[in-house]
Design a protein around this motif. Structure first.
Motif, short mmCIF file in Angstrom:
data_model
loop_
_atom_site.label_atom_id
_atom_site.label_comp_id
_atom_site.label_asym_id
_atom_site.label_seq_id
_atom_site.Cartn_x
_atom_site.Cartn_y
_atom_site.Cartn_z
N GLU A 94 1.02 -1.19 0.18
CA GLU A 94 -0.03 0.18 0.06
C GLU A 94 0.94 1.43 0.07
N ILE A 95 1.74 1.38 -0.80
CA ILE A 95 2.57 2.32 -1.04
C ILE A 95 2.39 3.11 -2.45
N CYS A 96 2.94 4.31 -2.54
CA CYS A 96 2.72 5.11 -3.60
C CYS A 96 4.01 5.43 -4.17
N GLY A 97 4.19 5.15 -5.53
CA GLY A 97 5.47 5.43 -6.27
C GLY A 97 5.11 5.98 -7.71
N GLY A 98 6.27 5.95 -8.35
CA GLY A 98 6.21 6.26 -9.78
C GLY A 98 6.05 7.85 -10.20
N ALA A 99 6.22 8.84 -9.31
CA ALA A 99 6.21 10.10 -9.60
C ALA A 99 6.88 10.78 -8.53
N ALA A 100 7.32 12.09 -8.73
CA ALA A 100 8.06 12.88 -7.75
C ALA A 100 7.08 13.42 -6.87
N GLY A 101 7.77 13.45 -5.69
CA GLY A 101 6.90 13.48 -4.28
C GLY A 101 6.21 12.54 -3.91
N SER A 102 6.19 11.11 -4.53
CA SER A 102 5.39 10.26 -3.92
C SER A 102 6.46 9.27 -3.06
N HIS A 103 5.67 8.41 -1.83
CA HIS A 103 6.42 7.74 -0.87
C HIS A 103 7.96 7.33 -1.52
N LEU A 104 7.79 6.68 -2.55
CA LEU A 104 9.00 5.86 -2.96
C LEU A 104 10.24 6.85 -3.58
N SER A 105 9.48 8.17 -4.05
CA SER A 105 10.59 9.12 -4.51
C SER A 105 11.27 9.59 -3.46
N LEU A 106 10.50 9.93 -2.32
CA LEU A 106 11.07 10.44 -1.24
C LEU A 106 12.00 9.43 -0.46
N LEU A 107 11.64 8.04 -0.77
CA LEU A 107 12.37 7.11 0.22
C LEU A 107 13.82 6.80 -0.67
N ARG A 108 13.58 6.92 -1.97
CA ARG A 108 15.02 6.83 -2.56
C ARG A 108 16.06 7.73 -2.05
N THR A 109 15.50 8.95 -2.14
CA THR A 109 16.59 10.05 -1.54
C THR A 109 16.93 10.04 -0.10
N ALA A 110 15.78 9.43 0.61
CA ALA A 110 16.31 9.33 2.03
C ALA A 110 17.38 8.12 2.47
N LEU A 111 17.11 7.13 1.60
CA LEU A 111 17.92 5.92 1.79
C LEU A 111 19.38 6.09 1.09
N GLY A 112 19.37 6.92 0.26
CA GLY A 112 20.66 7.14 -0.53
C GLY A 112 21.11 6.11 -1.62
N PRO A 113 22.19 6.53 -2.35
CA PRO A 113 22.69 5.62 -3.44
C PRO A 113 23.21 4.21 -3.38
N GLU A 114 23.16 3.85 -1.85
CA GLU A 114 23.61 2.51 -1.50
C GLU A 114 22.56 1.44 -1.69
N TRP A 115 21.35 1.88 -1.98
CA TRP A 115 19.98 1.28 -2.00
C TRP A 115 19.27 1.30 -3.45
N SER A 116 18.72 0.33 -3.74
CA SER A 116 17.99 0.35 -5.05
C SER A 116 16.49 -0.01 -4.64
N VAL A 117 15.43 0.55 -5.27
CA VAL A 117 14.05 0.55 -5.12
C VAL A 117 13.16 -0.05 -6.46
N ARG A 118 12.55 -0.85 -6.38
CA ARG A 118 11.56 -1.44 -7.25
C ARG A 118 10.14 -1.71 -7.02
N ARG A 119 9.26 -1.46 -7.93
CA ARG A 119 7.75 -1.19 -7.51
C ARG A 119 6.87 -1.94 -8.51
N ALA A 120 5.87 -2.44 -8.11
CA ALA A 120 5.09 -3.05 -9.01
C ALA A 120 3.34 -2.55 -8.81
#
Length: 322
Positions: A94-120
């Motif tokens: 139940e997470i929002c992604g695929g657009a600027a300002g979404s949960h996953l967009s913010l999370l990618r920035t917060a976790l940093g380059p060491e992390w990778s994120v994928r969604r469906a």
């Protein structure tokens, strides 16, 4: 930390986190995990959490979930959790992604380059995927890994509604990570007792089994361990033993029925490891982070929530044999 205090500080701290990549020290109520170097590549630390991030009901309504319209606060909690658990995998439903300002967009920035994120993506019963309430992005599941993703695949495994009333879709997602012997997967199972639930669960099992390596399957399965509909998974996987109970101590979901004025606790979120693994007793530790689950009455004009979702995060440390 009281939620009112955490909520007041959330916006300030998440801005600092996103700007400077700050590392959280962790809540005092949680046992601090050992250094990553001490465990090496042989233990995979996994967290799964249904964050109820897609805006819906208001306080006092059946669909209510705290901080649904506050993506920065949800992301702060996910990021804190990643650092507290020294996690390698964060699976989210139940997470929002695929657009600027979404949960996953913010999370990618917060976790940093060491992390990778994928969604469906998954669709609501009305067939729409866009997150409501002014939130950015589209609804679905996601997996964040501390490493480089070299492959990802997903599929909607919920059969069509035979009556044609619902157009809901619920995917299963698996990712492969460079250097890892295990493939992490996550899904979200339809609630209720209709026959297509068993078809969905069987579809999840078959999809995950296509991996030619051991897998870790996480998610919100919307039923307690031992439910008849979970038999396809119980026969193919080993479940984290710390989540097999149904009492309040192991509960991962707090359900409020506003119309009846009653509530109940359930263990709906689980972590499974494929039995194809050559490792005996693969789980070294597992449990529930109940501090982040809202346990307050869902009443209009009531007290502030004491958690960030109606679900609690579930964590598991898995011996990979690597």
């Amino acid at each position: 930390m009281p939620v009112r205090t955490r909520a007041a500080a959330a916006v300030v701290s998440v801005v600092a986190l996103l700007a400077a990549g700050a590392v959280f020290a962790g809540l005092a109520t949680h046992e601090a995990p050992g250094p990553r170097e001490a465990r090496g590549p042989t233990v995979l630390r996994v967290v799964t959490w249904n964050v109820c991030g897609e805006a819906g009901g208001k306080r006092g309504e059946a669909g209510y979930c705290p901080y649904r319209n506050s993506p920065a606060e949800k992301v702060e909690q996910i990021t804190e959790l990643a650092h507290e658990r020294d996690a390698d995998v964060i699976a989210l439903q139940e997470i929002c992604g695929g657009a600027a300002g979404s949960h996953l967009s913010l999370l990618r920035t917060a976790l940093g380059p060491e992390w990778s994120v994928r969604r469906a993506e998954g669709a609501r019963p009305d067939g729409r995927t866009r997150c409501r309430g002014g939130l950015s992005g589209h609804l679905g599941v996601a997996i964040a890994v501390r490493g480089k993703v070299v492959g990802a695949r997903s599929r909607n495994v919920l059969p069509p509604d035979p009556a044609g009333h619902s157009h809901e879709t619920l995917p299963v997602l698996c990712v492969r990570v460079s250097g890892w012997s295990y493939t992490p997967c996550t899904t979200h199972i339809l609630p209720g007792e209709e026959p297509r639930v068993l078809e969905q669960i069987t579809g999840v099992r078959d999809f995950v089994r296509q991996e030619d390596r051991p897998t870790v399957l996480t998610g919100d399965f919307n039923r307690n361990s031992g439910a008849a509909q979970l038999k396809p998974l119980a026969s193919a996987f080993t479940e984290c033993p710390g989540l097999l109970g149904t009492g309040q101590g192991t509960s991962t979901y707090h359900q409020w029925m506003p119309a009846e004025g009653t509530h109940s606790f359930h263990t709906l979120d689980h972590v499974f490891v494929s039995k194809a693994s050559e490792v005996r007793a693969p789980f070294t530790r597992c449990g529930v982070d109940r501090d982040r689950m809202d346990t307050t009455p869902n009443e209009a004009g009531g007290v502030e929530p004491d958690g960030y979702s109606d679900h609690a995060p579930v964590f598991a440390d898995i011996r990979t044999g690597g």
